[in-house]
Design a protein around this motif. Structure first.
Motif, PDB file in Angstrom:
ATOM      1  N   TRP A 150       7.729   5.023  -7.022  1.00  0.00           N
ATOM      2  CA  TRP A 150       7.975   5.759  -8.412  1.00  0.00           C
ATOM      3  C   TRP A 150       9.305   4.822  -8.788  1.00  0.00           C
ATOM      4  O   TRP A 150      10.365   4.991  -8.008  1.00  0.00           O
ATOM      5  CB  TRP A 150       8.252   7.104  -8.618  1.00  0.00           C
ATOM      6  CG  TRP A 150       8.281   7.683  -9.769  1.00  0.00           C
ATOM      7  CD1 TRP A 150       8.310   7.070 -11.111  1.00  0.00           C
ATOM      8  CD2 TRP A 150       8.426   9.172  -9.988  1.00  0.00           C
ATOM      9  NE1 TRP A 150       8.606   8.140 -12.003  1.00  0.00           N
ATOM     10  CE2 TRP A 150       8.697   9.456 -11.274  1.00  0.00           C
ATOM     11  CE3 TRP A 150       8.518  10.239  -8.965  1.00  0.00           C
ATOM     12  CZ2 TRP A 150       8.796  10.912 -11.816  1.00  0.00           C
ATOM     13  CZ3 TRP A 150       8.883  11.752  -9.661  1.00  0.00           C
ATOM     14  CH2 TRP A 150       9.002  11.640 -11.019  1.00  0.00           C
ATOM     15  N   HIS A 186      -3.721   0.067 -10.603  1.00  0.00           N
ATOM     16  CA  HIS A 186      -3.093   0.859  -9.571  1.00  0.00           C
ATOM     17  C   HIS A 186      -1.494   0.891 -10.021  1.00  0.00           C
ATOM     18  O   HIS A 186      -0.708   1.432  -9.369  1.00  0.00           O
ATOM     19  CB  HIS A 186      -2.792   0.051  -8.165  1.00  0.00           C
ATOM     20  CG  HIS A 186      -4.032  -0.219  -7.466  1.00  0.00           C
ATOM     21  ND1 HIS A 186      -4.931   0.862  -7.086  1.00  0.00           N
ATOM     22  CD2 HIS A 186      -4.416  -1.286  -7.146  1.00  0.00           C
ATOM     23  CE1 HIS A 186      -5.902   0.221  -6.614  1.00  0.00           C
ATOM     24  NE2 HIS A 186      -5.653  -1.162  -6.292  1.00  0.00           N
ATOM     25  N   ILE A 230       4.184   4.130 -10.246  1.00  0.00           N
ATOM     26  CA  ILE A 230       4.489   4.951 -11.374  1.00  0.00           C
ATOM     27  C   ILE A 230       5.713   4.382 -12.009  1.00  0.00           C
ATOM     28  O   ILE A 230       6.709   4.590 -11.557  1.00  0.00           O
ATOM     29  CB  ILE A 230       4.682   6.365 -10.760  1.00  0.00           C
ATOM     30  CG1 ILE A 230       3.425   6.675 -10.094  1.00  0.00           C
ATOM     31  CG2 ILE A 230       4.747   7.346 -12.028  1.00  0.00           C
ATOM     32  CD1 ILE A 230       3.821   8.175  -9.399  1.00  0.00           C
ATOM     33  N   PHE A 274      -1.407   9.693  -7.766  1.00  0.00           N
ATOM     34  CA  PHE A 274      -1.887   9.025  -6.519  1.00  0.00           C
ATOM     35  C   PHE A 274      -1.941  10.026  -5.419  1.00  0.00           C
ATOM     36  O   PHE A 274      -2.376   9.459  -4.446  1.00  0.00           O
ATOM     37  CB  PHE A 274      -1.034   7.830  -6.580  1.00  0.00           C
ATOM     38  CG  PHE A 274      -1.059   6.931  -7.438  1.00  0.00           C
ATOM     39  CD1 PHE A 274      -2.160   6.070  -7.577  1.00  0.00           C
ATOM     40  CD2 PHE A 274       0.062   6.766  -8.237  1.00  0.00           C
ATOM     41  CE1 PHE A 274      -2.327   4.943  -8.564  1.00  0.00           C
ATOM     42  CE2 PHE A 274      -0.016   5.641  -9.119  1.00  0.00           C
ATOM     43  CZ  PHE A 274      -1.107   4.867  -9.280  1.00  0.00           C
ATOM     44  N   ASN A 330       1.002  -2.489  -4.055  1.00  0.00           N
ATOM     45  CA  ASN A 330       1.375  -1.052  -4.028  1.00  0.00           C
ATOM     46  C   ASN A 330       0.884  -0.331  -5.305  1.00  0.00           C
ATOM     47  O   ASN A 330       0.473  -0.890  -6.353  1.00  0.00           O
ATOM     48  CB  ASN A 330       2.948  -1.038  -4.135  1.00  0.00           C
ATOM     49  CG  ASN A 330       3.548  -1.556  -2.823  1.00  0.00           C
ATOM     50  OD1 ASN A 330       3.486  -1.177  -1.687  1.00  0.00           O
ATOM     51  ND2 ASN A 330       3.916  -2.853  -3.006  1.00  0.00           N
ATOM     52  N   ARG A 331       1.042   0.910  -5.300  1.00  0.00           N
ATOM     53  CA  ARG A 331       0.432   1.976  -6.353  1.00  0.00           C
ATOM     54  C   ARG A 331       1.826   2.334  -6.967  1.00  0.00           C
ATOM     55  O   ARG A 331       3.198   2.770  -6.268  1.00  0.00           O
ATOM     56  CB  ARG A 331      -0.058   2.967  -5.764  1.00  0.00           C
ATOM     57  CG  ARG A 331      -1.378   2.677  -5.160  1.00  0.00           C
ATOM     58  CD  ARG A 331      -1.889   4.164  -4.310  1.00  0.00           C
ATOM     59  NE  ARG A 331      -1.141   4.492  -3.300  1.00  0.00           N
ATOM     60  CZ  ARG A 331      -1.143   3.939  -2.198  1.00  0.00           C
ATOM     61  NH1 ARG A 331      -2.163   3.069  -1.769  1.00  0.00           N
ATOM     62  NH2 ARG A 331      -0.314   4.549  -1.160  1.00  0.00           N
ATOM     63  N   SER A 360       0.453  11.129  -3.574  1.00  0.00           N
ATOM     64  CA  SER A 360       1.701  11.023  -2.766  1.00  0.00           C
ATOM     65  C   SER A 360       2.571  10.143  -3.472  1.00  0.00           C
ATOM     66  O   SER A 360       2.419   9.523  -4.232  1.00  0.00           O
ATOM     67  CB  SER A 360       1.111  10.699  -1.517  1.00  0.00           C
ATOM     68  OG  SER A 360       0.917   9.191  -1.527  1.00  0.00           O
ATOM     69  N   ILE A 361       3.928  10.235  -2.802  1.00  0.00           N
ATOM     70  CA  ILE A 361       4.887   9.372  -3.271  1.00  0.00           C
ATOM     71  C   ILE A 361       5.852   8.862  -1.901  1.00  0.00           C
ATOM     72  O   ILE A 361       6.050   9.839  -1.032  1.00  0.00           O
ATOM     73  CB  ILE A 361       5.959   9.908  -4.170  1.00  0.00           C
ATOM     74  CG1 ILE A 361       5.268  10.201  -5.563  1.00  0.00           C
ATOM     75  CG2 ILE A 361       7.322   9.033  -4.723  1.00  0.00           C
ATOM     76  CD1 ILE A 361       6.147  10.997  -6.653  1.00  0.00           C
ATOM     77  N   ASP A 362       5.742   7.641  -1.900  1.00  0.00           N
ATOM     78  CA  ASP A 362       6.446   7.146  -0.568  1.00  0.00           C
ATOM     79  C   ASP A 362       8.064   6.629  -0.881  1.00  0.00           C
ATOM     80  O   ASP A 362       8.839   6.982  -0.105  1.00  0.00           O
ATOM     81  CB  ASP A 362       5.823   5.861  -0.060  1.00  0.00           C
ATOM     82  CG  ASP A 362       4.417   6.357   0.443  1.00  0.00           C
ATOM     83  OD1 ASP A 362       4.233   7.235   1.246  1.00  0.00           O
ATOM     84  OD2 ASP A 362       3.374   5.722  -0.172  1.00  0.00           O
ATOM     85  N   ASN A 395       0.708  -1.169  -0.104  1.00  0.00           N
ATOM     86  CA  ASN A 395      -0.005  -0.037   0.043  1.00  0.00           C
ATOM     87  C   ASN A 395       0.956   1.297  -0.162  1.00  0.00           C
ATOM     88  O   ASN A 395       0.531   2.334   0.633  1.00  0.00           O
ATOM     89  CB  ASN A 395      -0.894  -0.085   1.342  1.00  0.00           C
ATOM     90  CG  ASN A 395      -1.916  -1.311   0.930  1.00  0.00           C
ATOM     91  OD1 ASN A 395      -2.466  -1.364   0.187  1.00  0.00           O
ATOM     92  ND2 ASN A 395      -2.061  -1.821   2.269  1.00  0.00           N
ATOM     93  N   LYS A 396       2.155   1.359  -0.807  1.00  0.00           N
ATOM     94  CA  LYS A 396       2.956   2.351  -0.937  1.00  0.00           C
ATOM     95  C   LYS A 396       2.709   2.953  -2.231  1.00  0.00           C
ATOM     96  O   LYS A 396       2.459   2.256  -3.290  1.00  0.00           O
ATOM     97  CB  LYS A 396       4.339   2.005  -0.603  1.00  0.00           C
ATOM     98  CG  LYS A 396       4.441   1.524   0.968  1.00  0.00           C
ATOM     99  CD  LYS A 396       4.329   2.555   1.908  1.00  0.00           C
ATOM    100  CE  LYS A 396       4.469   2.339   3.357  1.00  0.00           C
ATOM    101  NZ  LYS A 396       4.373   3.397   4.380  1.00  0.00           N
ATOM    102  N   THR A 397       3.139   4.274  -2.577  1.00  0.00           N
ATOM    103  CA  THR A 397       3.278   4.858  -3.710  1.00  0.00           C
ATOM    104  C   THR A 397       4.757   4.655  -4.277  1.00  0.00           C
ATOM    105  O   THR A 397       5.640   5.414  -3.631  1.00  0.00           O
ATOM    106  CB  THR A 397       2.780   6.206  -4.010  1.00  0.00           C
ATOM    107  OG1 THR A 397       1.138   6.164  -3.594  1.00  0.00           O
ATOM    108  CG2 THR A 397       2.889   6.674  -5.506  1.00  0.00           C
TER     109      THR A 397
END
Length: 261
Positions: free
Chosen positions: A7, A52, A31, A77, A28-29, A79-81, A3-5
């Motif tokens: 990239w 996602h 990019i 999304f 996870n999401r 945010s980016i983690d 469940n993190k974004t």
């Protein structure tokens, strides 16, 4: 990580593509970025949870576009983690046979492009109060080898920059993980630049017999999740990192005897 974004640059093939598949399985999401839109779309098709996953074309040499790319990435999304700086290009040529323009290309792609993207995202991580930069460098960022002078220089530079970033922004809850692979079974050698800037267009035994990419990515993901500062992965080539600490002259002799190409 779940469940993190996340990239990922250089996501159109090799390590980046496999990371995409493995992170997608965990919900996870994602990019996915690189210059090659069609290849990114093909990678997405091999991933689970495609709803996602977003695609954001990115050219690491287009430094001026990084602020705009970061805005677009955040908007996807909200945010980016984690940013995984994976995009890059290798080299196979002797110093005497290498045009200066090739060195500039290697620095622009492997170092300055990564720095430009990181700098553009950093203010968001500071404001967010958290963030994680993972950087795929190489064991060549820790010691040198013939035919890779420009590649080694760019990878060494990444270590200097990100070690300082970790020092300056630990207070902002920003983490840095340096991943140093040896040989991994990807097309990195085939796509490597020769002395005149053309692609090598053939593989070498070291890469062919390197770590299987899915195995390497599993270990890389574990290292990032554990917030490791720096880890080296590979077969016998990773031992060079430790030999250099003991004796640089000994490492010099071992590398020369290995007749590396």
């Amino acid at each position: 990580m779940k469940n993190k974004t996340i990239w990922i640059t250089g996501a159109s093939s090799g390590i980046g593509a496999e990371l995409s598949r493995q992170y997608a399985k965990s919900g996870n999401r994602l990019i996915l970025s690189s210059r090659r839109l069609k290849e990114l779309e093909a990678v997405k098709e091999t991933c689970s949870n495609q709803e996602h996953i977003k695609i954001l074309p990115l050219d690491l040499k287009d430094f001026k576009s990084m602020d705009d790319s970061v805005e677009k990435a955040i908007a996807l999304f909200g945010s980016i983690d984690l940013l995984i700086n994976n995009g890059g290009v290798s080299q196979r040529s002797l110093i005497a046979d290498t045009n200066f323009e090739v060195y500039k290309e290697l620095i622009d792609v492997n170092y300055l492009g990564t720095v430009a993207l990181t700098k553009a995202l950093l203010p968001f991580f500071i404001k967010q109060g958290s963030g994680h930069f993972a950087v795929v460098t190489s064991v060549m960022g820790k010691f040198g080898s013939p035919y890779r002078s420009g590649y080694c220089g760019a990878k060494h530079a990444l270590h200097g920059f990100f070690d300082v970033l970790r020092m300056e922004h630990q207070k902002d809850n920003i983490a840095v993980t340096m991943i140093c692979p040896g040989f991994v079974q990807t097309n990195v050698t085939i796509n490597a630049l020769t002395g005149n800037g053309e692609k090598l267009n053939h593989d070498d035994p070291g890469t062919k017999n390197g770590l299987e990419v899915s195995y390497f990515c599993k270990k890389m993901i574990r290292a990032i999740s554990a917030n490791k500062w720096e880890v080296s992965f590979g077969k016998k080539e990773k031992l060079g990192v430790f030999v250099k600490r003991f004796s640089q002259k000994l490492l010099h002799s071992i590398v020369l005897r290995s007749n590396v190409r």
